[in-house]
Design a protein around this motif. Sequence first.
Motif, mmCIF file in Angstrom:
data_model
loop_
_atom_site.group_PDB
_atom_site.id
_atom_site.type_symbol
_atom_site.label_atom_id
_atom_site.label_comp_id
_atom_site.label_asym_id
_atom_site.label_seq_id
_atom_site.Cartn_x
_atom_site.Cartn_y
_atom_site.Cartn_z
ATOM 1 N N PHE A 42 28.807 45.374 -36.352
ATOM 2 C CA PHE A 42 30.186 45.351 -36.809
ATOM 3 C C PHE A 42 30.346 46.215 -38.057
ATOM 4 C CE2 PHE A 42 34.295 43.921 -37.888
ATOM 5 C CZ PHE A 42 34.304 43.538 -39.213
ATOM 6 N N VAL A 43 31.457 46.941 -38.119
ATOM 7 C CA VAL A 43 31.777 47.750 -39.290
ATOM 8 C C VAL A 43 33.040 47.224 -39.972
ATOM 9 C CG1 VAL A 43 32.414 50.050 -40.089
ATOM 10 C CG2 VAL A 43 30.676 49.793 -38.308
ATOM 11 N N ALA A 44 34.143 47.194 -39.222
ATOM 12 C CA ALA A 44 35.419 46.773 -39.808
ATOM 13 C C ALA A 44 36.355 46.345 -38.690
ATOM 14 C CB ALA A 44 36.049 47.893 -40.624
ATOM 15 N N ALA A 45 37.359 45.545 -39.047
ATOM 16 C CA ALA A 45 38.343 45.109 -38.068
ATOM 17 C C ALA A 45 39.672 44.896 -38.751
ATOM 18 C CB ALA A 45 37.891 43.829 -37.367
ATOM 19 N N ILE A 46 40.741 44.983 -37.963
ATOM 20 C CA ILE A 46 42.090 44.846 -38.515
ATOM 21 C C ILE A 46 42.940 44.054 -37.543
ATOM 22 C CG2 ILE A 46 42.889 47.048 -37.523
ATOM 23 C CD1 ILE A 46 44.417 47.466 -40.223
ATOM 24 N N SER A 47 43.802 43.213 -38.095
ATOM 25 C CA SER A 47 44.667 42.392 -37.273
ATOM 26 C C SER A 47 45.753 43.233 -36.631
ATOM 27 C CB SER A 47 45.290 41.299 -38.136
ATOM 28 O OG SER A 47 46.070 41.878 -39.166
ATOM 29 N N SER A 95 27.565 44.900 -45.829
ATOM 30 C CA SER A 95 26.642 45.979 -46.191
ATOM 31 C C SER A 95 27.358 47.265 -46.595
ATOM 32 C CB SER A 95 25.706 46.272 -45.018
ATOM 33 O OG SER A 95 26.449 46.673 -43.885
ATOM 34 N N LEU A 96 28.642 47.374 -46.259
ATOM 35 C CA LEU A 96 29.361 48.614 -46.561
ATOM 36 C C LEU A 96 29.702 48.744 -48.038
ATOM 37 C CD1 LEU A 96 31.821 48.754 -43.554
ATOM 38 C CD2 LEU A 96 29.654 49.975 -43.850
ATOM 39 N N PRO A 132 22.799 58.420 -45.335
ATOM 40 C CA PRO A 132 22.131 58.667 -44.038
ATOM 41 C C PRO A 132 22.099 57.448 -43.113
ATOM 42 C CG PRO A 132 20.917 59.739 -45.793
ATOM 43 C CD PRO A 132 21.986 58.922 -46.454
ATOM 44 N N GLU A 133 22.071 56.273 -43.701
ATOM 45 C CA GLU A 133 22.048 55.048 -42.888
ATOM 46 C C GLU A 133 23.361 54.811 -42.132
ATOM 47 O OE1 GLU A 133 18.843 55.023 -45.698
ATOM 48 O OE2 GLU A 133 21.010 55.303 -45.995
ATOM 49 N N ASP A 134 24.394 55.589 -42.451
ATOM 50 C CA ASP A 134 25.658 55.486 -41.710
ATOM 51 C C ASP A 134 25.606 56.267 -40.401
ATOM 52 O OD1 ASP A 134 27.490 55.749 -44.815
ATOM 53 O OD2 ASP A 134 26.941 53.940 -43.696
#
Length: 123
Positions: free
Chosen positions: A45-50, A61-62, A86-88
Amino acid sequence: QVQLVESGGGLVQPGGSLRLSCAASGLKYFQVGWFRQAPGQEREFVAAISRGGGNTAYADSLQGRFTISRENAKNMTYLQMNSMIPEDTAVYYCAARVASGVPATTHGLYNNWGQGTQVTVDS
Protein backbone atom coordinates in the motif's frame (compact mmCIF):
# COMPACT_ATOMS: atom_id res chain seq x y z
CA GLN A 1 -16.68 -1.31 -18.63
CA VAL A 2 -14.32 -0.24 -15.87
CA GLN A 3 -10.93 1.01 -16.95
CA LEU A 4 -8.05 2.48 -14.97
CA VAL A 5 -5.04 3.84 -16.82
CA GLU A 6 -1.88 5.01 -15.06
CA SER A 7 0.62 7.41 -16.55
CA GLY A 8 3.55 9.55 -15.48
CA GLY A 9 6.07 6.91 -14.55
CA GLY A 10 9.69 7.01 -15.63
CA LEU A 11 13.26 7.45 -14.48
CA VAL A 12 14.06 10.04 -11.83
CA GLN A 13 17.19 10.82 -9.87
CA PRO A 14 17.28 10.45 -6.09
CA GLY A 15 15.77 13.53 -4.51
CA GLY A 16 13.63 14.21 -7.55
CA SER A 17 9.86 14.25 -8.05
CA LEU A 18 7.29 12.55 -10.21
CA ARG A 19 3.53 12.86 -10.49
CA LEU A 20 1.55 9.79 -11.41
CA SER A 21 -1.93 10.07 -12.86
CA CYS A 22 -4.77 7.58 -12.90
CA ALA A 23 -7.62 8.04 -15.35
CA ALA A 24 -10.79 6.18 -14.44
CA SER A 25 -13.83 5.34 -16.52
CA GLY A 26 -16.90 3.22 -15.99
CA LEU A 27 -17.14 3.92 -12.27
CA LYS A 28 -18.96 6.31 -9.96
CA TYR A 29 -18.52 7.09 -6.27
CA PHE A 30 -15.30 5.16 -5.86
CA GLN A 31 -12.30 5.18 -3.60
CA VAL A 32 -8.85 5.08 -5.18
CA GLY A 33 -5.71 3.49 -3.85
CA TRP A 34 -2.15 3.53 -5.08
CA PHE A 35 -0.04 0.43 -4.53
CA ARG A 36 3.44 -0.54 -5.65
CA GLN A 37 5.33 -3.73 -6.25
CA ALA A 38 9.08 -4.06 -6.50
CA PRO A 39 10.71 -7.13 -8.10
CA GLY A 40 10.53 -10.12 -5.80
CA GLN A 41 8.39 -8.30 -3.26
CA GLU A 42 4.73 -8.28 -2.38
CA ARG A 43 2.42 -5.53 -3.50
CA GLU A 44 2.32 -2.83 -0.84
CA PHE A 45 0.00 0.00 0.00
CA VAL A 46 1.14 3.54 -0.80
CA ALA A 47 -1.82 5.90 -0.47
CA ALA A 48 -5.60 6.02 -0.75
CA ILE A 49 -8.30 8.65 -1.05
CA SER A 50 -12.01 8.62 -0.35
CA ARG A 51 -14.54 9.13 -3.07
CA GLY A 52 -15.04 12.79 -2.22
CA GLY A 53 -11.37 13.44 -1.59
CA GLY A 54 -11.85 14.49 2.02
CA ASN A 55 -10.14 11.50 3.60
CA THR A 56 -6.69 10.22 2.73
CA ALA A 57 -4.41 7.51 4.04
CA TYR A 58 -0.69 6.90 3.58
CA ALA A 59 1.82 4.21 4.31
CA ASP A 60 3.80 5.14 7.40
CA SER A 61 7.07 4.41 5.62
CA LEU A 62 6.56 7.29 3.19
CA GLN A 63 7.23 9.86 5.91
CA GLY A 64 5.14 12.52 4.23
CA ARG A 65 6.93 12.48 0.88
CA PHE A 66 3.89 11.49 -1.21
CA THR A 67 0.54 13.23 -1.66
CA ILE A 68 -2.61 11.76 -3.16
CA SER A 69 -5.31 13.95 -4.68
CA ARG A 70 -8.19 13.70 -7.09
CA GLU A 71 -10.25 15.75 -9.51
CA ASN A 72 -13.66 14.11 -9.66
CA ALA A 73 -14.87 16.32 -12.49
CA LYS A 74 -12.14 14.77 -14.64
CA ASN A 75 -12.22 11.29 -13.09
CA MET A 76 -8.52 11.71 -12.35
CA THR A 77 -6.45 10.76 -9.33
CA TYR A 78 -2.85 11.81 -8.78
CA LEU A 79 0.10 10.70 -6.72
CA GLN A 80 2.71 13.41 -6.22
CA MET A 81 6.01 11.85 -5.17
CA ASN A 82 8.76 14.08 -3.77
CA SER A 83 12.23 13.49 -2.31
CA MET A 84 12.32 10.17 -4.02
CA ILE A 85 14.74 7.45 -2.99
CA PRO A 86 15.93 4.28 -4.75
CA GLU A 87 13.63 2.22 -2.52
CA ASP A 88 10.67 3.87 -4.29
CA THR A 89 11.56 1.94 -7.44
CA ALA A 90 8.59 -0.26 -8.33
CA VAL A 91 5.63 -0.70 -10.61
CA TYR A 92 2.90 1.59 -9.33
CA TYR A 93 -0.73 0.59 -9.67
CA CYS A 94 -3.92 2.52 -9.12
CA ALA A 95 -6.95 0.64 -7.93
CA ALA A 96 -10.59 1.53 -7.34
CA ARG A 97 -13.51 0.25 -5.32
CA VAL A 98 -17.06 1.53 -5.06
CA ALA A 99 -17.38 2.39 -1.39
CA SER A 100 -17.92 5.26 1.02
CA GLY A 101 -16.14 6.20 4.21
CA VAL A 102 -12.50 5.87 5.10
CA PRO A 103 -10.46 4.69 2.09
CA ALA A 104 -9.27 1.12 2.20
CA THR A 105 -5.56 0.40 2.55
CA THR A 106 -5.66 -3.33 1.81
CA HIS A 107 -5.14 -4.35 -1.79
CA GLY A 108 -7.53 -7.29 -1.45
CA LEU A 109 -10.43 -4.87 -0.97
CA TYR A 110 -9.93 -3.29 -4.40
CA ASN A 111 -11.52 -5.06 -7.33
CA ASN A 112 -10.50 -2.78 -10.19
CA TRP A 113 -6.87 -2.35 -11.19
CA GLY A 114 -4.81 -0.56 -13.77
CA GLN A 115 -1.93 -2.11 -15.68
CA GLY A 116 0.72 -0.26 -13.72
CA THR A 117 3.45 2.22 -14.54
CA GLN A 118 7.15 1.72 -13.89
CA VAL A 119 8.95 4.16 -11.61
CA THR A 120 12.73 3.94 -11.34
CA VAL A 121 14.79 6.06 -8.98
CA ASP A 122 18.42 5.92 -9.98
CA SER A 123 21.32 8.25 -10.53
